[in-house]
Motif scaffolding. Structure first.
Motif, mmCIF file in Angstrom:
data_model
loop_
_atom_site.group_PDB
_atom_site.id
_atom_site.type_symbol
_atom_site.label_atom_id
_atom_site.label_comp_id
_atom_site.label_asym_id
_atom_site.label_seq_id
_atom_site.Cartn_x
_atom_site.Cartn_y
_atom_site.Cartn_z
ATOM 1 N N LYS A 5 0.818 -1.215 0.000
ATOM 2 C CA LYS A 5 0.000 0.000 0.000
ATOM 3 C C LYS A 5 0.851 1.264 0.000
ATOM 4 O O LYS A 5 0.340 2.352 -0.219
ATOM 5 N N GLU A 6 2.148 1.119 0.201
ATOM 6 C CA GLU A 6 3.045 2.272 0.179
ATOM 7 C C GLU A 6 3.588 2.564 -1.222
ATOM 8 O O GLU A 6 3.617 3.707 -1.641
ATOM 9 N N CYS A 7 4.040 1.523 -1.945
ATOM 10 C CA CYS A 7 4.696 1.760 -3.236
ATOM 11 C C CYS A 7 4.097 0.976 -4.404
ATOM 12 O O CYS A 7 4.489 1.171 -5.543
ATOM 13 N N GLY A 8 3.177 0.041 -4.116
ATOM 14 C CA GLY A 8 2.580 -0.758 -5.183
ATOM 15 C C GLY A 8 3.384 -1.986 -5.551
ATOM 16 O O GLY A 8 2.997 -2.736 -6.447
ATOM 17 N N GLY A 9 4.495 -2.210 -4.867
ATOM 18 C CA GLY A 9 5.327 -3.387 -5.148
ATOM 19 C C GLY A 9 4.569 -4.680 -4.860
ATOM 20 O O GLY A 9 3.664 -4.712 -4.027
ATOM 21 N N THR A 10 4.937 -5.746 -5.554
ATOM 22 C CA THR A 10 4.262 -7.038 -5.383
ATOM 23 C C THR A 10 5.206 -8.163 -4.976
ATOM 24 O O THR A 10 4.817 -9.326 -4.974
ATOM 25 N N VAL A 28 7.340 -9.870 7.435
ATOM 26 C CA VAL A 28 7.329 -9.870 5.967
ATOM 27 C C VAL A 28 7.321 -8.418 5.512
ATOM 28 O O VAL A 28 6.534 -7.612 5.997
ATOM 29 N N LYS A 29 8.251 -8.105 4.588
ATOM 30 C CA LYS A 29 8.402 -6.726 4.116
ATOM 31 C C LYS A 29 8.280 -6.653 2.601
ATOM 32 O O LYS A 29 8.529 -7.636 1.896
ATOM 33 N N CYS A 30 7.937 -5.460 2.129
ATOM 34 C CA CYS A 30 7.966 -5.177 0.695
ATOM 35 C C CYS A 30 9.424 -5.113 0.261
ATOM 36 O O CYS A 30 10.231 -4.412 0.889
ATOM 37 N N LYS A 31 9.761 -5.838 -0.790
ATOM 38 C CA LYS A 31 11.146 -5.844 -1.262
ATOM 39 C C LYS A 31 11.545 -4.497 -1.845
ATOM 40 O O LYS A 31 12.710 -4.104 -1.775
ATOM 41 N N SER A 32 10.586 -3.758 -2.398
ATOM 42 C CA SER A 32 10.902 -2.475 -3.032
ATOM 43 C C SER A 32 11.173 -1.359 -2.038
ATOM 44 O O SER A 32 12.139 -0.616 -2.183
ATOM 45 N N CYS A 33 10.301 -1.223 -1.019
ATOM 46 C CA CYS A 33 10.425 -0.059 -0.132
ATOM 47 C C CYS A 33 10.649 -0.402 1.341
ATOM 48 O O CYS A 33 10.891 0.484 2.148
ATOM 49 N N GLY A 34 10.556 -1.683 1.692
ATOM 50 C CA GLY A 34 10.803 -2.088 3.066
ATOM 51 C C GLY A 34 9.600 -1.983 3.996
ATOM 52 O O GLY A 34 9.717 -2.244 5.189
ATOM 53 N N PHE A 35 8.438 -1.592 3.454
ATOM 54 C CA PHE A 35 7.234 -1.501 4.284
ATOM 55 C C PHE A 35 6.957 -2.851 4.943
ATOM 56 O O PHE A 35 6.995 -3.889 4.294
ATOM 57 N N GLU A 36 6.682 -2.832 6.241
ATOM 58 C CA GLU A 36 6.400 -4.064 6.975
ATOM 59 C C GLU A 36 4.931 -4.426 6.843
ATOM 60 O O GLU A 36 4.060 -3.693 7.301
ATOM 61 N N PHE A 37 4.669 -5.565 6.183
ATOM 62 C CA PHE A 37 3.301 -6.030 5.941
ATOM 63 C C PHE A 37 2.672 -6.612 7.199
ATOM 64 O O PHE A 37 1.629 -6.168 7.656
ATOM 65 N N CYS A 38 3.286 -7.674 7.691
ATOM 66 C CA CYS A 38 2.712 -8.458 8.779
ATOM 67 C C CYS A 38 3.732 -9.534 9.151
ATOM 68 O O CYS A 38 4.847 -9.526 8.659
#
Length: 76
Positions: free
Chosen positions: A13-18, A32-42
């Motif tokens: 939800k931060e950068c749209g990365g999948t 678990v993090k987004c590989k693109s921006c490092g946002f922590e999912f869960c």
């Protein structure tokens, strides 16, 4: 024989990365993090549970469409 596949996709939800990432030796408590921006999912455990929930919902939809019935998950 054909093999059916079901794909579950999450979008940051931060950068749209999948693409998601976690530790190589992940446990259910690993983050678990987004590989693109490092946002922590869960946590990894939460991701697995959500994946199963989404997969069951898709299977419900496909079964109802093909057979006109809805599965009763876990009901006896």
């Amino acid at each position: 024989m054909s093999e059916d596949q079901l794909t579950v996709t999450f979008e940051c939800k931060e950068c749209g990365g999948t693409i998601l990432t976690t530790d190589d030796d992940a446990t259910d408590e690993s983050i678990v993090k987004c590989k693109s921006c490092g946002f922590e999912f869960c946590t990894y455990g939460e991701l697995k549970a959500k994946s199963v929930e989404l997969a069951k919902a898709e299977i419900d939809k496909l079964t109802k469409s093909a057979l006109g019935i809805k599965p009763t998950w876990g009901k006896k």
